[in-house]
Design an enzyme around this catalytic site. Structure first.
Site, PDB file in Angstrom:
ATOM      1  N   ASN A 126       0.845  -1.203   0.000  1.00  0.00           N
ATOM      2  CA  ASN A 126       0.000   0.000   0.000  1.00  0.00           C
ATOM      3  C   ASN A 126       0.878   1.250   0.000  1.00  0.00           C
ATOM      4  O   ASN A 126       1.929   1.289   0.633  1.00  0.00           O
ATOM      5  CB  ASN A 126      -0.993   0.003   1.176  1.00  0.00           C
ATOM      6  CG  ASN A 126      -0.351  -0.175   2.551  1.00  0.00           C
ATOM      7  OD1 ASN A 126       0.693  -0.803   2.679  1.00  0.00           O
ATOM      8  ND2 ASN A 126      -0.984   0.363   3.565  1.00  0.00           N
ATOM      9  N   GLU A 155       0.410   5.219   0.643  1.00  0.00           N
ATOM     10  CA  GLU A 155      -0.520   6.247   1.135  1.00  0.00           C
ATOM     11  C   GLU A 155      -0.137   7.634   0.644  1.00  0.00           C
ATOM     12  O   GLU A 155       0.909   7.827   0.008  1.00  0.00           O
ATOM     13  CB  GLU A 155      -0.568   6.188   2.669  1.00  0.00           C
ATOM     14  CG  GLU A 155      -1.097   4.835   3.151  1.00  0.00           C
ATOM     15  CD  GLU A 155      -1.363   4.780   4.633  1.00  0.00           C
ATOM     16  OE1 GLU A 155      -0.876   5.644   5.383  1.00  0.00           O
ATOM     17  OE2 GLU A 155      -2.084   3.832   5.041  1.00  0.00           O
ATOM     18  N   CYS A 185      -4.102   0.668  -2.463  1.00  0.00           N
ATOM     19  CA  CYS A 185      -3.945  -0.567  -1.684  1.00  0.00           C
ATOM     20  C   CYS A 185      -2.859  -1.467  -2.283  1.00  0.00           C
ATOM     21  O   CYS A 185      -2.545  -1.382  -3.477  1.00  0.00           O
ATOM     22  CB  CYS A 185      -5.247  -1.359  -1.664  1.00  0.00           C
ATOM     23  SG  CYS A 185      -6.578  -0.606  -0.732  1.00  0.00           S
ATOM     24  N   GLU A 240      -3.009  -4.649  -2.953  1.00  0.00           N
ATOM     25  CA  GLU A 240      -3.517  -5.567  -3.976  1.00  0.00           C
ATOM     26  C   GLU A 240      -3.566  -4.890  -5.341  1.00  0.00           C
ATOM     27  O   GLU A 240      -3.247  -5.499  -6.361  1.00  0.00           O
ATOM     28  CB  GLU A 240      -4.936  -6.045  -3.612  1.00  0.00           C
ATOM     29  CG  GLU A 240      -5.009  -6.825  -2.321  1.00  0.00           C
ATOM     30  CD  GLU A 240      -5.277  -5.953  -1.094  1.00  0.00           C
ATOM     31  OE1 GLU A 240      -4.747  -4.822  -1.039  1.00  0.00           O
ATOM     32  OE2 GLU A 240      -5.995  -6.404  -0.204  1.00  0.00           O
ATOM     33  N   CYS A 260     -10.036  -5.313   0.334  1.00  0.00           N
ATOM     34  CA  CYS A 260     -11.186  -4.401   0.447  1.00  0.00           C
ATOM     35  C   CYS A 260     -12.077  -4.538  -0.781  1.00  0.00           C
ATOM     36  O   CYS A 260     -11.720  -5.190  -1.770  1.00  0.00           O
ATOM     37  CB  CYS A 260     -10.708  -2.951   0.612  1.00  0.00           C
ATOM     38  SG  CYS A 260     -10.187  -2.170  -0.926  1.00  0.00           S
ATOM     39  N   CYS A 269     -10.618  -3.404  -4.194  1.00  0.00           N
ATOM     40  CA  CYS A 269      -9.607  -4.355  -4.685  1.00  0.00           C
ATOM     41  C   CYS A 269     -10.258  -5.643  -5.188  1.00  0.00           C
ATOM     42  O   CYS A 269      -9.807  -6.221  -6.180  1.00  0.00           O
ATOM     43  CB  CYS A 269      -8.576  -4.646  -3.607  1.00  0.00           C
ATOM     44  SG  CYS A 269      -7.504  -3.222  -3.297  1.00  0.00           S
TER      45      CYS A 269
HETATM   46  N1  THU Z   1      -5.283  -1.377   2.562  1.00  0.00           N
HETATM   47  C1  THU Z   1      -4.742  -2.213   1.641  1.00  0.00           C
HETATM   48  O1  THU Z   1      -3.604  -2.026   1.189  1.00  0.00           O
HETATM   49  N2  THU Z   1      -5.502  -3.263   1.213  1.00  0.00           N
HETATM   50  C2  THU Z   1      -6.755  -3.553   1.646  1.00  0.00           C
HETATM   51  O2  THU Z   1      -7.390  -4.459   1.140  1.00  0.00           O
HETATM   52  C3  THU Z   1      -7.327  -2.769   2.736  1.00  0.00           C
HETATM   53  C4  THU Z   1      -6.606  -1.522   3.108  1.00  0.00           C
HETATM   54  C5  THU Z   1      -4.479  -0.237   3.032  1.00  0.00           C
HETATM   55  C6  THU Z   1      -4.963   1.114   2.609  1.00  0.00           C
HETATM   56  C7  THU Z   1      -4.393   2.005   3.676  1.00  0.00           C
HETATM   57  O3  THU Z   1      -3.073   2.364   3.322  1.00  0.00           O
HETATM   58  C8  THU Z   1      -4.338   1.129   4.902  1.00  0.00           C
HETATM   59  O4  THU Z   1      -4.464  -0.207   4.445  1.00  0.00           O
HETATM   60  C9  THU Z   1      -5.423   1.407   5.930  1.00  0.00           C
HETATM   61  O5  THU Z   1      -6.663   1.412   5.324  1.00  0.00           O
END
Ligand code: THU
Length: 151
Positions: free
Chosen positions: A46, A48, A57, A59, A98, A101
């Site tokens: 991920n 940010e 994310c 994925e 999520c 994704c």
């Molecule tokens: N996140 C992911 O990388 N994948 C997911 O399926 C759920 C959330 C990340 C996004 C963000 O950087 C952190 O987790 C908190 O939401």
């Protein structure tokens, strides 16, 4: 058929990918490893952003890397997500992808077969589900087949 050995390897690769997470805001580090149908592995984490909504994310990072390297059919994805410094053994939850994704992965489900999702909390501790079980009655490329038929 994906062997148990390959599943464990993919989970290990997701842990490796998690090291590259850029998550200074949530401090929730996520790693993903995609096994493409042609046998390659693509890693993602991920990423940010100070403008939170611009976050990507793990994925989707892995999926975009795979697709742009020519892999458009995914046999499996391993995901590991937990707060920074988490003790995975004590972490009760498996972090499955999520909703956004799941939809992005849906696009690259093999034409005949399933996309296996492995959610891990320790290298030897993961749960598996098919993408179809995580996103039932999904909307996919086939729903737009009228475009190919010239309608
Ligand atoms: N996140 C992911 O990388 N994948 C997911 O399926 C759920 C959330 C990340 C996004 C963000 O950087 C952190 O987790 C908190 O939401």
């Amino acid at each position: 058929m994906i062997t148990e050995e390959m599943k464990s390897h993919l989970v290990e690769q997701a842990f490796l990918a998690r090291e590259s997470s850029y998550s200074p805001y949530s401090r929730f580090k996520v790693g993903a490893a995609i096994l493409s149908s042609d046998g390659r592995i693509f890693l993602g984490a991920n990423v940010e952003n100070a403008s939170y909504g611009a976050t990507i994310c793990a994925e989707r990072t892995a999926a975009v890397k795979a697709v742009t390297e020519g892999a458009k059919s995914f046999a499996a994805i391993a995901v590991v997500g937990a707060e920074e410094g988490a003790d995975f053994i004590k972490n009760k939850d498996y972090a499955f992808p999520c909703g956004i994704c799941r939809q992005v992965l849906r696009e690259f489900v093999p034409a005949s077969g399933e996309l296996l999702v492995l959610a891990a909390r320790a290298p030897g501790d993961y749960r598996e589900m098919t993408l179809d079980a995580l996103l039932p009655h999904s909307f996919g490329p086939e729903d737009l087949s009228y475009l190919k038929e010239g309608r």
